[in-house]
Scaffold this motif. Structure first.
Motif, PDB file in Angstrom:
ATOM      1  N   ASP A  55      11.839 -27.541 -17.277  1.00 51.21           N
ATOM      2  CA  ASP A  55      12.339 -26.223 -17.648  1.00 51.21           C
ATOM      3  C   ASP A  55      12.061 -25.145 -16.606  1.00 51.21           C
ATOM      4  OD1 ASP A  55       9.690 -25.283 -20.017  1.00 51.21           O
ATOM      5  OD2 ASP A  55       9.649 -25.841 -17.903  1.00 51.21           O
ATOM      6  N   GLY A  56      11.435 -25.518 -15.498  1.00 56.43           N
ATOM      7  CA  GLY A  56      11.188 -24.551 -14.440  1.00 56.43           C
ATOM      8  C   GLY A  56      10.055 -23.586 -14.702  1.00 56.43           C
ATOM      9  N   SER A  57       9.290 -23.840 -15.743  1.00 59.48           N
ATOM     10  CA  SER A  57       8.156 -22.971 -16.056  1.00 59.48           C
ATOM     11  C   SER A  57       7.146 -23.007 -14.906  1.00 59.48           C
ATOM     12  CB  SER A  57       7.495 -23.442 -17.346  1.00 59.48           C
ATOM     13  OG  SER A  57       6.330 -22.690 -17.610  1.00 59.48           O
ATOM     14  N   THR A  58       6.623 -21.832 -14.529  1.00 61.46           N
ATOM     15  CA  THR A  58       5.736 -21.750 -13.381  1.00 61.46           C
ATOM     16  C   THR A  58       4.375 -21.166 -13.750  1.00 61.46           C
ATOM     17  OG1 THR A  58       6.660 -19.574 -12.818  1.00 61.46           O
ATOM     18  CG2 THR A  58       7.619 -21.503 -11.721  1.00 61.46           C
ATOM     19  N   SER A  59       3.420 -21.422 -12.863  1.00 60.75           N
ATOM     20  CA  SER A  59       2.075 -20.901 -13.019  1.00 60.75           C
ATOM     21  C   SER A  59       1.526 -20.608 -11.639  1.00 60.75           C
ATOM     22  CB  SER A  59       1.197 -21.940 -13.732  1.00 60.75           C
ATOM     23  OG  SER A  59      -0.133 -21.491 -13.836  1.00 60.75           O
ATOM     24  N   TYR A  60       0.758 -19.506 -11.521  1.00 57.16           N
ATOM     25  CA  TYR A  60       0.246 -19.086 -10.218  1.00 57.16           C
ATOM     26  C   TYR A  60      -1.233 -18.746 -10.296  1.00 57.16           C
ATOM     27  CZ  TYR A  60       5.196 -18.502  -9.199  1.00 57.16           C
ATOM     28  OH  TYR A  60       6.540 -18.727  -9.022  1.00 57.16           O
ATOM     29  N   ALA A  61      -1.914 -18.997  -9.182  1.00 54.30           N
ATOM     30  CA  ALA A  61      -3.280 -18.522  -9.047  1.00 54.30           C
ATOM     31  C   ALA A  61      -3.259 -17.004  -8.901  1.00 54.30           C
ATOM     32  CB  ALA A  61      -3.945 -19.168  -7.836  1.00 54.30           C
ATOM     33  N   ASP A  62      -4.298 -16.348  -9.369  1.00 53.55           N
ATOM     34  CA  ASP A  62      -4.352 -14.883  -9.290  1.00 53.55           C
ATOM     35  C   ASP A  62      -4.232 -14.386  -7.849  1.00 53.55           C
ATOM     36  OD1 ASP A  62      -6.798 -14.463 -11.988  1.00 53.55           O
ATOM     37  OD2 ASP A  62      -4.604 -14.686 -12.022  1.00 53.55           O
ATOM     38  N   SER A  63      -4.755 -15.160  -6.919  1.00 53.09           N
ATOM     39  CA  SER A  63      -4.783 -14.734  -5.513  1.00 53.09           C
ATOM     40  C   SER A  63      -3.396 -14.650  -4.882  1.00 53.09           C
ATOM     41  CB  SER A  63      -5.664 -15.672  -4.700  1.00 53.09           C
ATOM     42  OG  SER A  63      -5.169 -16.996  -4.782  1.00 53.09           O
ATOM     43  N   VAL A  64      -2.403 -15.293  -5.509  1.00 49.98           N
ATOM     44  CA  VAL A  64      -1.066 -15.306  -4.908  1.00 49.98           C
ATOM     45  C   VAL A  64      -0.002 -14.673  -5.807  1.00 49.98           C
ATOM     46  CG1 VAL A  64      -1.670 -17.387  -3.623  1.00 49.98           C
ATOM     47  CG2 VAL A  64      -0.361 -17.587  -5.760  1.00 49.98           C
ATOM     48  N   LYS A  65      -0.374 -14.275  -6.994  1.00 46.81           N
ATOM     49  CA  LYS A  65       0.598 -13.659  -7.912  1.00 46.81           C
ATOM     50  C   LYS A  65       1.218 -12.426  -7.273  1.00 46.81           C
ATOM     51  CE  LYS A  65      -1.119 -15.120 -12.428  1.00 46.81           C
ATOM     52  NZ  LYS A  65      -1.831 -14.706 -13.664  1.00 46.81           N
ATOM     53  N   GLY A  66       2.528 -12.329  -7.397  1.00 44.53           N
ATOM     54  CA  GLY A  66       3.245 -11.207  -6.805  1.00 44.53           C
ATOM     55  C   GLY A  66       3.626 -11.422  -5.355  1.00 44.53           C
ATOM     56  N   ARG A  67       3.064 -12.436  -4.725  1.00 42.57           N
ATOM     57  CA  ARG A  67       3.392 -12.720  -3.317  1.00 42.57           C
ATOM     58  C   ARG A  67       4.103 -14.061  -3.155  1.00 42.57           C
ATOM     59  NH1 ARG A  67      -0.502 -13.451   0.382  1.00 42.57           N
ATOM     60  NH2 ARG A  67      -2.048 -14.251  -1.097  1.00 42.57           N
ATOM     61  N   PHE A  68       3.705 -15.021  -3.946  1.00 37.31           N
ATOM     62  CA  PHE A  68       4.284 -16.374  -3.853  1.00 37.31           C
ATOM     63  C   PHE A  68       5.161 -16.616  -5.076  1.00 37.31           C
ATOM     64  CE2 PHE A  68       0.655 -18.615  -1.269  1.00 37.31           C
ATOM     65  CZ  PHE A  68       0.724 -17.610  -0.318  1.00 37.31           C
ATOM     66  N   THR A  69       6.265 -17.305  -4.843  1.00 31.50           N
ATOM     67  CA  THR A  69       7.088 -17.791  -5.952  1.00 31.50           C
ATOM     68  C   THR A  69       7.439 -19.249  -5.682  1.00 31.50           C
ATOM     69  OG1 THR A  69       9.123 -17.035  -4.888  1.00 31.50           O
ATOM     70  CG2 THR A  69       8.113 -15.543  -6.494  1.00 31.50           C
ATOM     71  N   ILE A  70       7.709 -19.968  -6.740  1.00 26.89           N
ATOM     72  CA  ILE A  70       8.003 -21.381  -6.605  1.00 26.89           C
ATOM     73  C   ILE A  70       9.282 -21.670  -7.371  1.00 26.89           C
ATOM     74  CG2 ILE A  70       6.554 -22.048  -8.576  1.00 26.89           C
ATOM     75  CD1 ILE A  70       5.656 -24.472  -6.949  1.00 26.89           C
ATOM     76  N   SER A  71      10.158 -22.430  -6.769  1.00 27.09           N
ATOM     77  CA  SER A  71      11.413 -22.796  -7.414  1.00 27.09           C
ATOM     78  C   SER A  71      11.677 -24.279  -7.177  1.00 27.09           C
ATOM     79  CB  SER A  71      12.569 -21.954  -6.870  1.00 27.09           C
ATOM     80  OG  SER A  71      12.722 -22.188  -5.479  1.00 27.09           O
ATOM     81  N   ARG A  72      12.725 -24.770  -7.797  1.00 30.37           N
ATOM     82  CA  ARG A  72      13.042 -26.196  -7.654  1.00 30.37           C
ATOM     83  C   ARG A  72      14.539 -26.392  -7.556  1.00 30.37           C
ATOM     84  NH1 ARG A  72      14.074 -25.120 -12.704  1.00 30.37           N
ATOM     85  NH2 ARG A  72      14.671 -26.612 -14.304  1.00 30.37           N
ATOM     86  N   ASP A  73      14.905 -27.498  -6.925  1.00 29.20           N
ATOM     87  CA  ASP A  73      16.299 -27.923  -6.857  1.00 29.20           C
ATOM     88  C   ASP A  73      16.334 -29.326  -7.441  1.00 29.20           C
ATOM     89  OD1 ASP A  73      18.785 -29.033  -6.133  1.00 29.20           O
ATOM     90  OD2 ASP A  73      18.903 -27.776  -4.351  1.00 29.20           O
ATOM     91  N   ASN A  74      16.787 -29.444  -8.654  1.00 27.63           N
ATOM     92  CA  ASN A  74      16.760 -30.736  -9.338  1.00 27.63           C
ATOM     93  C   ASN A  74      17.607 -31.780  -8.615  1.00 27.63           C
ATOM     94  OD1 ASN A  74      15.059 -29.706 -11.234  1.00 27.63           O
ATOM     95  ND2 ASN A  74      16.619 -29.463 -12.820  1.00 27.63           N
ATOM     96  N   ALA A  75      18.717 -31.363  -8.088  1.00 23.84           N
ATOM     97  CA  ALA A  75      19.615 -32.315  -7.427  1.00 23.84           C
ATOM     98  C   ALA A  75      18.961 -32.936  -6.193  1.00 23.84           C
ATOM     99  CB  ALA A  75      20.920 -31.629  -7.050  1.00 23.84           C
ATOM    100  N   LYS A  76      18.053 -32.205  -5.561  1.00 21.33           N
ATOM    101  CA  LYS A  76      17.400 -32.693  -4.354  1.00 21.33           C
ATOM    102  C   LYS A  76      15.983 -33.175  -4.601  1.00 21.33           C
ATOM    103  CE  LYS A  76      20.034 -29.668  -1.253  1.00 21.33           C
ATOM    104  NZ  LYS A  76      19.953 -28.602  -0.219  1.00 21.33           N
ATOM    105  N   ASN A  77      15.535 -33.132  -5.854  1.00 19.76           N
ATOM    106  CA  ASN A  77      14.152 -33.511  -6.184  1.00 19.76           C
ATOM    107  C   ASN A  77      13.155 -32.762  -5.313  1.00 19.76           C
ATOM    108  OD1 ASN A  77      15.153 -35.309  -8.029  1.00 19.76           O
ATOM    109  ND2 ASN A  77      14.617 -37.154  -6.882  1.00 19.76           N
ATOM    110  N   THR A  78      13.431 -31.495  -5.076  1.00 26.54           N
ATOM    111  CA  THR A  78      12.631 -30.719  -4.138  1.00 26.54           C
ATOM    112  C   THR A  78      12.192 -29.415  -4.768  1.00 26.54           C
ATOM    113  OG1 THR A  78      13.831 -31.673  -2.261  1.00 26.54           O
ATOM    114  CG2 THR A  78      12.611 -29.647  -1.854  1.00 26.54           C
ATOM    115  N   MET A  79      10.949 -29.027  -4.502  1.00 30.87           N
ATOM    116  CA  MET A  79      10.477 -27.724  -4.925  1.00 30.87           C
ATOM    117  C   MET A  79      10.147 -26.898  -3.695  1.00 30.87           C
ATOM    118  SD  MET A  79       6.615 -27.882  -6.316  1.00 30.87           S
ATOM    119  CE  MET A  79       5.263 -28.491  -5.329  1.00 30.87           C
ATOM    120  N   TYR A  80      10.250 -25.602  -3.857  1.00 26.52           N
ATOM    121  CA  TYR A  80      10.126 -24.679  -2.736  1.00 26.52           C
ATOM    122  C   TYR A  80       9.149 -23.551  -3.068  1.00 26.52           C
ATOM    123  CZ  TYR A  80      14.575 -26.890  -1.524  1.00 26.52           C
ATOM    124  OH  TYR A  80      15.558 -27.793  -1.237  1.00 26.52           O
TER     125      TYR A  80
END
Length: 124
Positions: A55-80
């Motif tokens: 479902d694309g649900s994400t979680s972040y460490a406090d040290s990177v919140k607001g600076r890092f984001t994570i996404s995924r491409d299901n067709a490529k089995n790849t996360m970014y």
């Protein structure tokens, strides 16, 4: 056996951005949770971010919140993981990891599969 391959590391100046990627050899329940960890010289490996494939649900460490984001491409089995506003203290080897289940865990011991790591260096 899930294989993970990371790419995208490099050298960047403070304030800059980098986008990493992690490609999984297969996407099954065994790799439903994808996590990113990092390890700086002389420090323990720490959780950075995670994503749940279904479902694309994400979680972040406090040290990177607001600076890092994570996404995924299901067709490529790849996360970014997109890393913005980088700081010298973000310098580390970044590892992609995978585990089965439905919960993003911040504990590295919960992950079954690991990539080889990619170096990120942020200069001041």
């Amino acid at each position: 056996q899930v294989q993970l391959v990371e790419s995208g590391g490099g050298l960047v100046q403070a304030g800059g951005s980098l986008r990493l990627s992690c490609r999984a050899s297969e996407r099954t329940y065994d790799s439903n949770i994808m996590g990113w960890f990092r390890q700086a010289p002389g420090k323990e490996r720490e959780f950075v971010a995670g994503i749940r494939w279904n479902d694309g649900s994400t979680s972040y460490a406090d040290s990177v919140k607001g600076r890092f984001t994570i996404s995924r491409d299901n067709a490529k089995n790849t996360m970014y993981p997109q890393m913005n506003s980088l700081k010298p203290e973000d310098t580390a080897v970044y590892y992609c990891a995978a585990r089965r289940g439905m919960t993003v865990s911040q504990s590295q011991s919960r992950y079954d599969y690991w990539g080889q790591g990619t170096q990120v260096t942020v200069s001041s």
